[in-house]
Design a protein around this motif. Structure first.
Motif, PDB file in Angstrom:
ATOM      1  N   LYS A 203      -7.772  -7.989  -6.409  1.00 18.73           N
ATOM      2  CA  LYS A 203      -6.651  -7.478  -5.807  1.00 18.73           C
ATOM      3  C   LYS A 203      -5.701  -6.273  -6.638  1.00 18.73           C
ATOM      4  N   ALA A 204      -5.665  -6.520  -8.472  1.00 16.37           N
ATOM      5  CA  ALA A 204      -5.208  -5.271  -9.019  1.00 16.37           C
ATOM      6  C   ALA A 204      -5.959  -4.105  -8.681  1.00 16.37           C
ATOM      7  N   ALA A 205      -6.998  -3.780  -8.727  1.00 12.18           N
ATOM      8  CA  ALA A 205      -8.147  -2.687  -8.487  1.00 12.18           C
ATOM      9  C   ALA A 205      -7.704  -1.684  -7.304  1.00 12.18           C
ATOM     10  N   VAL A 206      -7.514  -2.518  -5.989  1.00 19.41           N
ATOM     11  CA  VAL A 206      -7.227  -2.892  -4.743  1.00 19.41           C
ATOM     12  C   VAL A 206      -6.522  -1.745  -5.195  1.00 19.41           C
ATOM     13  N   TYR A 207      -5.183  -2.009  -5.497  1.00 19.15           N
ATOM     14  CA  TYR A 207      -3.062  -1.689  -5.620  1.00 19.15           C
ATOM     15  C   TYR A 207      -3.715  -0.080  -6.243  1.00 19.15           C
ATOM     16  N   VAL A 208      -3.957  -0.100  -6.798  1.00 23.37           N
ATOM     17  CA  VAL A 208      -3.816   0.162  -7.513  1.00 23.37           C
ATOM     18  C   VAL A 208      -4.645   1.632  -7.530  1.00 23.37           C
ATOM     19  N   THR A 209      -6.050   1.388  -7.034  1.00 18.85           N
ATOM     20  CA  THR A 209      -6.352   2.698  -6.100  1.00 18.85           C
ATOM     21  C   THR A 209      -5.530   3.069  -4.893  1.00 18.85           C
ATOM     22  N   ASN A 210      -5.143   2.362  -3.770  1.00 18.36           N
ATOM     23  CA  ASN A 210      -4.184   2.503  -2.816  1.00 18.36           C
ATOM     24  C   ASN A 210      -2.998   3.433  -2.991  1.00 18.36           C
ATOM     25  N   ASN A 211      -2.627   3.454  -4.056  1.00 16.09           N
ATOM     26  CA  ASN A 211      -1.286   3.812  -4.834  1.00 16.09           C
ATOM     27  C   ASN A 211      -1.519   5.452  -5.501  1.00 16.09           C
ATOM     28  N   ALA A 212      -2.327   5.340  -6.467  1.00 14.66           N
ATOM     29  CA  ALA A 212      -2.758   6.456  -6.933  1.00 14.66           C
ATOM     30  C   ALA A 212      -1.901   7.965  -6.669  1.00 14.66           C
TER      31      ALA A 212
ATOM     32  N   LYS B  39      -2.676  13.905  -8.218  1.00 13.35           N
ATOM     33  CA  LYS B  39      -3.495  13.887  -9.845  1.00 13.35           C
ATOM     34  C   LYS B  39      -2.797  13.325 -11.346  1.00 13.35           C
ATOM     35  N   SER B  40      -2.571  13.427 -12.334  1.00 12.11           N
ATOM     36  CA  SER B  40      -1.486  12.604 -13.362  1.00 12.11           C
ATOM     37  C   SER B  40      -0.323  13.245 -13.523  1.00 12.11           C
ATOM     38  N   HIS B  41       0.907  11.970 -13.725  1.00  6.46           N
ATOM     39  CA  HIS B  41       2.094  11.979 -13.574  1.00  6.46           C
ATOM     40  C   HIS B  41       2.490  12.035 -14.875  1.00  6.46           C
ATOM     41  N   THR B  42       1.441  11.505 -15.535  1.00  4.00           N
ATOM     42  CA  THR B  42       1.542  11.197 -17.076  1.00  4.00           C
ATOM     43  C   THR B  42       2.419   8.995 -16.956  1.00  4.00           C
ATOM     44  N   CYS B  43       2.072   8.775 -16.326  1.00  4.07           N
ATOM     45  CA  CYS B  43       2.894   7.196 -16.702  1.00  4.07           C
ATOM     46  C   CYS B  43       1.798   6.440 -15.779  1.00  4.07           C
ATOM     47  N   CYS B  44       0.587   6.581 -16.028  1.00  2.00           N
ATOM     48  CA  CYS B  44      -0.299   5.596 -16.169  1.00  2.00           C
ATOM     49  C   CYS B  44      -0.026   3.874 -16.596  1.00  2.00           C
TER      50      CYS B  44
ATOM     51  N   MET C 139       0.556  -1.702 -14.422  1.00  2.00           N
ATOM     52  CA  MET C 139       1.422  -2.705 -14.649  1.00  2.00           C
ATOM     53  C   MET C 139       2.036  -3.242 -13.131  1.00  2.00           C
ATOM     54  N   ARG C 140       1.577  -2.237 -12.532  1.00  2.00           N
ATOM     55  CA  ARG C 140       2.487  -2.821 -10.976  1.00  2.00           C
ATOM     56  C   ARG C 140       1.510  -3.509 -10.530  1.00  2.00           C
ATOM     57  N   ALA C 141      -0.240  -2.505 -10.608  1.00  2.00           N
ATOM     58  CA  ALA C 141      -1.461  -3.112  -9.509  1.00  2.00           C
ATOM     59  C   ALA C 141      -1.577  -4.428 -10.550  1.00  2.00           C
ATOM     60  N   MET C 142      -1.102  -4.703 -11.779  1.00  2.00           N
ATOM     61  CA  MET C 142      -1.452  -5.977 -12.381  1.00  2.00           C
ATOM     62  C   MET C 142      -0.629  -7.172 -11.723  1.00  2.00           C
ATOM     63  N   GLN C 143       0.471  -6.679 -11.690  1.00  2.00           N
ATOM     64  CA  GLN C 143       1.641  -7.930 -10.915  1.00  2.00           C
ATOM     65  C   GLN C 143       0.993  -8.013  -9.394  1.00  2.00           C
TER      66      GLN C 143
ATOM     67  N   PRO D  14       1.821 -11.453 -14.692  1.00  2.00           N
ATOM     68  CA  PRO D  14       3.317 -10.932 -15.010  1.00  2.00           C
ATOM     69  C   PRO D  14       3.840 -10.232 -16.063  1.00  2.00           C
ATOM     70  N   ILE D  15       2.994  -9.169 -16.254  1.00  2.00           N
ATOM     71  CA  ILE D  15       3.123  -8.605 -17.073  1.00  2.00           C
ATOM     72  C   ILE D  15       4.336  -7.585 -17.326  1.00  2.00           C
ATOM     73  N   GLY D  16       4.660  -7.588 -18.325  1.00  2.00           N
ATOM     74  CA  GLY D  16       5.425  -6.281 -18.496  1.00  2.00           C
ATOM     75  C   GLY D  16       5.255  -4.515 -18.914  1.00  2.00           C
ATOM     76  N   ILE D  17       5.785  -3.682 -18.946  1.00  2.00           N
ATOM     77  CA  ILE D  17       5.234  -2.712 -19.083  1.00  2.00           C
ATOM     78  C   ILE D  17       5.389  -2.657 -21.385  1.00  2.00           C
ATOM     79  N   TYR D  18       4.198  -1.876 -21.260  1.00  2.00           N
ATOM     80  CA  TYR D  18       4.776  -1.092 -22.637  1.00  2.00           C
ATOM     81  C   TYR D  18       3.827   0.273 -22.999  1.00  2.00           C
ATOM     82  N   PRO D  19       3.631   0.489 -23.674  1.00  2.00           N
ATOM     83  CA  PRO D  19       3.356   2.006 -24.191  1.00  2.00           C
ATOM     84  C   PRO D  19       1.786   1.765 -23.426  1.00  2.00           C
ATOM     85  N   ALA D  20       1.014   2.627 -23.344  1.00  2.00           N
ATOM     86  CA  ALA D  20      -0.576   2.001 -23.113  1.00  2.00           C
ATOM     87  C   ALA D  20      -1.197   1.144 -23.604  1.00  2.00           C
TER      88      ALA D  20
END
Length: 141
Positions: free
Chosen positions: A28-37, A40-45, A50-54, A59-65
């Protein structure tokens, strides 16, 4: 200051893990990240991963990559040593020159995706010479 911030981040992670039982679905995380990509890069990987994992139930939070290499094991992810990626595997790169937060992406079954669909596992040429880690979710907490 950096040490205090690291301690606070770790404590928050531990509290989140201890306070919830969760069921994570890496597909589900893989599908989410693909559908929302983005196109091009916006430097917010880290935000996109994190949103895909959620979306996959973690229930993970945001951290530097780069910091996810320390946080993911606390959520049941194990470092793998293979080129046989599975949908939902996560790659984490350390900080490098001109990329101080590192990089993180999810394997969608065909390609690595972060905030954009990558052409290879290396989102920038500087990452070709770094020691990255690939994680796979292997444990229900």
């Amino acid at each position: 200051m950096k040490k205090i911030l690291s301690i606070v981040i770790i404590l928050i992670s531990v509290l989140v893990i201890w306070s919830r039982n969760f069921s994570y679905n890496p597909k589900k995380a893989a599908v989410y990240v693909t559908n929302n990509a983005l196109s091009k890069s916006h430097t917010c990987c880290a935000w996109f991963v994190m949103r895909a994992m959620q979306a996959g139930g973690c229930p993970i939070g945001i951290y530097p990559a780069y910091y996810y290499s320390k946080v993911l094991p606390k959520y049941g992810f194990k470092v793998i040593d293979t080129k046989n990626y599975k949908k939902g595997d996560i790659i984490v790169f350390p900080a490098i020159k001109n990329h101080i937060f590192g990089h993180i992406a999810i394997w969608n079954g065909e390609q690595w995706v972060s905030d954009f669909k990558q052409k290879s596992m290396f989102p920038a040429s500087g990452y070709r010479f770094t020691k990255y880690k690939i994680f796979r979710y292997e444990k229900s907490l």
